[in-house]
Design an enzyme around this catalytic site. Structure first.
Site, short mmCIF file in Angstrom:
data_model
loop_
_atom_site.label_atom_id
_atom_site.label_comp_id
_atom_site.label_asym_id
_atom_site.label_seq_id
_atom_site.Cartn_x
_atom_site.Cartn_y
_atom_site.Cartn_z
N LYS A 1 0.89 -1.17 0.00
CA LYS A 1 0.00 0.00 0.00
C LYS A 1 0.92 1.21 0.00
O LYS A 1 1.43 1.62 1.04
CB LYS A 1 -0.85 -0.03 1.27
CG LYS A 1 -2.25 0.55 1.16
CD LYS A 1 -2.30 1.96 0.67
CE LYS A 1 -1.92 2.97 1.71
NZ LYS A 1 -1.75 4.32 1.19
N GLU B 1 8.86 1.01 11.23
CA GLU B 1 9.88 2.07 11.10
C GLU B 1 9.13 3.39 11.23
O GLU B 1 8.43 3.80 10.31
CB GLU B 1 10.56 2.00 9.73
CG GLU B 1 11.35 0.73 9.48
CD GLU B 1 12.60 0.62 10.33
OE1 GLU B 1 12.97 1.61 11.00
OE2 GLU B 1 13.19 -0.47 10.35
N CYS C 1 13.03 10.60 8.16
CA CYS C 1 12.97 10.30 9.59
C CYS C 1 14.37 10.33 10.19
O CYS C 1 14.53 10.44 11.40
CB CYS C 1 12.34 8.93 9.78
SG CYS C 1 13.06 7.73 8.68
N GLU D 1 8.98 16.50 14.55
CA GLU D 1 9.83 16.37 13.36
C GLU D 1 9.62 17.57 12.44
O GLU D 1 8.49 17.83 12.03
CB GLU D 1 9.45 15.12 12.58
CG GLU D 1 9.91 13.85 13.21
CD GLU D 1 9.51 12.66 12.36
OE1 GLU D 1 10.40 11.99 11.82
OE2 GLU D 1 8.31 12.41 12.22
#
Ligand code: NAP
Ligand code: MG
Length: 478
Positions: A175, A251, A285, A382
């Site tokens: 996906k 992750e 990330c 972030e």
């Protein structure tokens, strides 16, 4: 573009969504629609599961060498088409040409690495100490795996999962992120040509990601879920996986500290920060999010770093001379802009950039902030953009504590010329990966992954294949 595929890829065939639904994919540099992509439904998810179920026995029974050769062929074919793939990455994600080519190469490397790992899956034989029975241990393919990937690396995040899954003998349903489904779809004819049989890799773009992935996770045929994306969505997927006791690999987000010690080689550290901050425009990330520079070298370090940042050219990433393309969408750009305004309102100083440009495209310029107060939101969240937030520190003990003061634990960077100091700081950092005098840690041969809220499990290296395998132990005597 001839390679543009925009339908679902199920059992080796292209098909529209069962309800005919589609969604738009935009070019973030122009905000124009590239194409409309089929939006998979729960019915389509069931077709994927059926295809994967039917393909599993044949794929799992192929010899490891055969699977390895197919993966090797995929590596070669992707390498031949590096330009086409990297152009597509730029088109749908926005990143500049060098980032896009870097990603396409990185993606290809996972096929090469797992072509080599496919034939190195080892078990062991031992003797039970008290009974003398033989302990025979081997790895079996875990089964149908669902792979959910983010938009920041449209090729590599998928490749990092497909490579080990296929090497282990598992069929997959991917996906891809709705912002960037085109690159993954474009890889399918390549995998087909490499010899991947129908049903082994299925791609299910969908705007209804929650319901489609949820349905796959509720199905007893699903054995593994491998997710890369935000911690928030990762948690939801873990909850759903729990009901069916599906093996998870996660992750998730990061909040990487980048530490420049007083004795660091400042030129090397500034170069390292350019990579750790600006690779992929900071939309990673692994991006350096909190930059800590020893107070005695801050002025010199910042000066060197700004010089490098100021040289970057911003524009449409399809122009090869461009370093900084647009961010992926308006939401990401507006969040970056918010972080800068928030930090400035709390006392940070803008040394470079810091202003959202007018006009089309989700651009944001390379930005350097100093004097960033602890209360600035960009230090706890972030940034996911080209903004470097710099703070100072004065002792080793202090910086270890500050660097660890986050719910995340993906990667940390340390620059020092004293190896003893570097090892001491590294070993005391609660992060899955450390770049010691390196601004880049990602490598197919290395176990990528985080601790704390940054995830579960590892991708790449030997460890990556274990996520798609189940250990079986046979107790016997003869
Ligand atoms: P995201 O919103 O978590 O989306 C990731 C993927 O999950 C997309 O395919 C998305 O589909 C899908 N998704 C969204 N909601 C879902 C749900 N309820 N159930 C199942 N699937 C769902 O993350 P993103 O915004 O794409 O990416 C940015 C984040 O990813 C950042 O936090 C970054 O740190 C993290 N990231 C981590 C790594 C790593 O290796 N640790 C690597 C790259 C990125 P839609 O696109 O259709 O929403
Ligand atoms: Mg999202």
């Amino acid at each position: 573009m001839k390679e543009l595929k925009n339908q679902l890829y199920i059992n080796g065939e292209w098909r529209p969504a069962s309800d005919g639904g589609t969604f738009q994919v935009l070019d973030p540099a122009t905000e124009k629609v590239i194409t409309n992509v089929a939006s998979g439904t729960v019915d389509d998810a069931m077709l994927c599961l059926k295809a994967a179920e039917d393909a599993f026995p044949l794929w799992a029974s192929k010899s490891p060498r055969e699977r390895g050769e197919i993966l090797r062929k995929a590596f070669e074919l992707i390498t031949e088409k590096l330009d086409i793939i990297s152009n597509l990455i730029t088109l749908e994600n926005g990143k500049g040409a060098s980032d896009a080519i870097g990603e396409a190469r990185y993606a290809a490397e996972f096929f090469r690495w797992y072509a080599e790992e496919a034939v190195r899956s080892e078990g062991h034989l031992g003797m039970a100490p008290s009974t003398g029975a033989r302990v025979l241990v081997h790895q079996k393919p875990a089964g149908i795996s669902v792979l959910v990937t983010p938009w920041n690396y449209p090729a590599a995040m998928g490749a990092r999962k497909i490579g080990p899954a296929l090497a282990a003998g598992c069929p997959v349903i991917i996906k891809p992120a709705s912002e960037t489904p085109l690159t993954m779809l474009a890889l399918m004819p390549i995998l087909e040509k490499a010899g991947v049989p129908p049903g082994v890799v299925n791609v299910l773009p969908s705007r209804s990601s929650g319901s489609v992935v949820g349905a796959i996770l509720r199905d007893r045929r699903t054995k593994v879920v491998s997710f890369t994306g935000s911690t928030e969505v990762g948690r939801q997927i873990l909850h759903a996986a729990a009901d069916n006791v599906i093996k998870p690999a996660m992750e998730l987000g990061g909040n990487a500290p980048f530490i420049v010690c007083e004795d660091a080689n400042l030129e090397a550290a500034a170069d390292g920060l350019m990579v750790a901050k600006m690779r992929n425009l900071g939309e990673a990330c692994t991006a350096a999010n909190r930059i800590y520079v020893h107070e005695n070298v801050e002025l010199e370090f910042v000066e060197r770093f700004i010089k490098k940042m100021a040289k970057l050219k911003m524009g449409n990433g399809s122009d090869a001379s461009i370093d900084v393309g647009p961010l992926v969408n308006a939401e990401t750009r507006d969040k970056v802009d918010y972080f800068v305004r928030d930090a400035v309102s709390k006392g940070a100083k803008i040394n470079l950039g810091g202003k959202k440009p007018e006009g089309k495209g989700f651009f944001y310029p390379p930005t350097v902030l100093t004097n960033v107060p602890d209360s600035a939101d960009c230090l706890s969240d972030e940034i996911f953009g080209p903004v470097a937030a710099i703070q100072t520190f004065n002792s080793e003990m202090e910086i270890i504590e500050r660097a660890n003061n986050t719910e995340y634990g993906l990667v940390a960077y340390v620059y020092t010329t004293d190896l003893k100091r570097g090892m001491n700081i590294s070993e005391n950092l609660e992060f899955g990966m450390i770049g010691l005098n390196r601004g880049l840690v990602s490598d197919p041969a290395a176990p990528f992954g985080g601790v704390k809220q940054s995830g579960l499990g590892r991708e790449g290296s030997k460890e990556g294949m274990l996520e798609f395998q189940e250990t079986q132990y046979i107790s016997t005597e003869w």
